[in-house]
Design a protein around this motif. Sequence first.
Motif, PDB file in Angstrom:
ATOM      1  N   PRO A   1       0.816  -1.225   0.000  1.00 30.66           N
ATOM      2  CA  PRO A   1       0.000   0.000   0.000  1.00 30.66           C
ATOM      3  C   PRO A   1       0.850   1.277   0.000  1.00 30.66           C
ATOM      4  O   PRO A   1       0.526   2.241  -0.676  1.00 30.66           O
ATOM      5  CB  PRO A   1      -0.810  -0.091   1.300  1.00 30.66           C
ATOM      6  N   VAL A   2       1.962   1.262   0.766  1.00 29.52           N
ATOM      7  CA  VAL A   2       2.818   2.453   0.823  1.00 29.52           C
ATOM      8  C   VAL A   2       3.476   2.677  -0.541  1.00 29.52           C
ATOM      9  O   VAL A   2       3.526   3.802  -1.054  1.00 29.52           O
ATOM     10  CB  VAL A   2       3.887   2.308   1.946  1.00 29.52           C
TER      11      VAL A   2
ATOM     12  N   TRP B   1       2.319   1.793  -3.426  1.00 34.91           N
ATOM     13  CA  TRP B   1       1.291   2.283  -4.354  1.00 34.91           C
ATOM     14  C   TRP B   1       1.045   3.776  -4.137  1.00 34.91           C
ATOM     15  O   TRP B   1       1.007   4.559  -5.075  1.00 34.91           O
ATOM     16  CB  TRP B   1      -0.023   1.505  -4.166  1.00 34.91           C
ATOM     17  N   LEU B   2       0.916   4.155  -2.864  1.00 35.95           N
ATOM     18  CA  LEU B   2       0.642   5.547  -2.511  1.00 35.95           C
ATOM     19  C   LEU B   2       1.754   6.465  -3.023  1.00 35.95           C
ATOM     20  O   LEU B   2       1.498   7.488  -3.672  1.00 35.95           O
ATOM     21  CB  LEU B   2       0.551   5.644  -0.986  1.00 35.95           C
ATOM     22  N   LEU B   3       3.008   6.091  -2.755  1.00 33.42           N
ATOM     23  CA  LEU B   3       4.132   6.950  -3.133  1.00 33.42           C
ATOM     24  C   LEU B   3       4.294   7.011  -4.652  1.00 33.42           C
ATOM     25  O   LEU B   3       4.508   8.082  -5.224  1.00 33.42           O
ATOM     26  CB  LEU B   3       5.429   6.441  -2.477  1.00 33.42           C
TER      27      LEU B   3
ATOM     28  N   THR C   1       2.006   6.434  -7.003  1.00 35.79           N
ATOM     29  CA  THR C   1       0.888   7.135  -7.634  1.00 35.79           C
ATOM     30  C   THR C   1       1.002   8.641  -7.417  1.00 35.79           C
ATOM     31  O   THR C   1       0.819   9.425  -8.356  1.00 35.79           O
ATOM     32  CB  THR C   1      -0.447   6.603  -7.082  1.00 35.79           C
ATOM     33  N   ALA C   2       1.358   9.034  -6.194  1.00 38.54           N
ATOM     34  CA  ALA C   2       1.508  10.470  -5.910  1.00 38.54           C
ATOM     35  C   ALA C   2       2.596  11.057  -6.803  1.00 38.54           C
ATOM     36  O   ALA C   2       2.442  12.154  -7.361  1.00 38.54           O
ATOM     37  CB  ALA C   2       1.856  10.682  -4.431  1.00 38.54           C
TER      38      ALA C   2
END
Length: 165
Positions: free
Chosen positions: A38-39, A41-43, A45-46
């Motif tokens: 999840p981390v 993906w978050l980083l 994508t951002a």
Amino acid sequence: MKFIAGFIVALVALAIAGFAVVYSGVVNVAARGPDSAPVAWLLTTAMQRSVARRAAAEPQPAPSTDLKLGFRFYNETCVYCHGGPGKDPVDFGKGLIPEPPYLADTVAGWTGAELYWIVKNGVRMTGMPSFADSHKDEELRAVVAFIQKLPGMTPEQYAEYEKAQ
Ligand code: HEC
């Protein structure tokens, strides 16, 4: 009224919980081992959305054809982290999280304007530096032209550039 008050209490509780997570030290800042899915993906994508938005808002950089200049910059700087055909990244490049990607495999996913934006501005909180203040615009555009030639480049072809310097 009741609903608004409940909403505000929930917001305050969330803010306190967020602060507690940060302040308690549970966030692992070690540059060892991969990020959890999840981390990551978050980083990622951002980063991708930020680059796309900002690069689109800026004037398009004029494409460069100076591959010799681009190679020199790449081989003096980028190769230590990103590696290149026949060249492994050095220890400090291998020790970074997120890992500096092997650009031959990833450049096709970016436009020239996005690559230029990344090289010029860097990526905050990763090992990717900004080269805006250390290099001329001509060099930034040239290194973009060079990395766009990396897909399919053989170690021999890379070595040819080295000999031609
Ligand atoms: C000190 C190490 C380091 C150096 C030197 C470095 N980079 Fe990077 N670079 C990174 C890291 C780490 C990332 C990953 C950033 C991320 O995932 O958000 C990155 C990401 C990139 C990306 C985005 C690639 C992708 O597919 O996500 C490009 C393009 C790039 N670098 C080009 C360059 C160029 C060109 C140079 C030389 C002028 C250079 N880098 C020098 C560490 C470095």
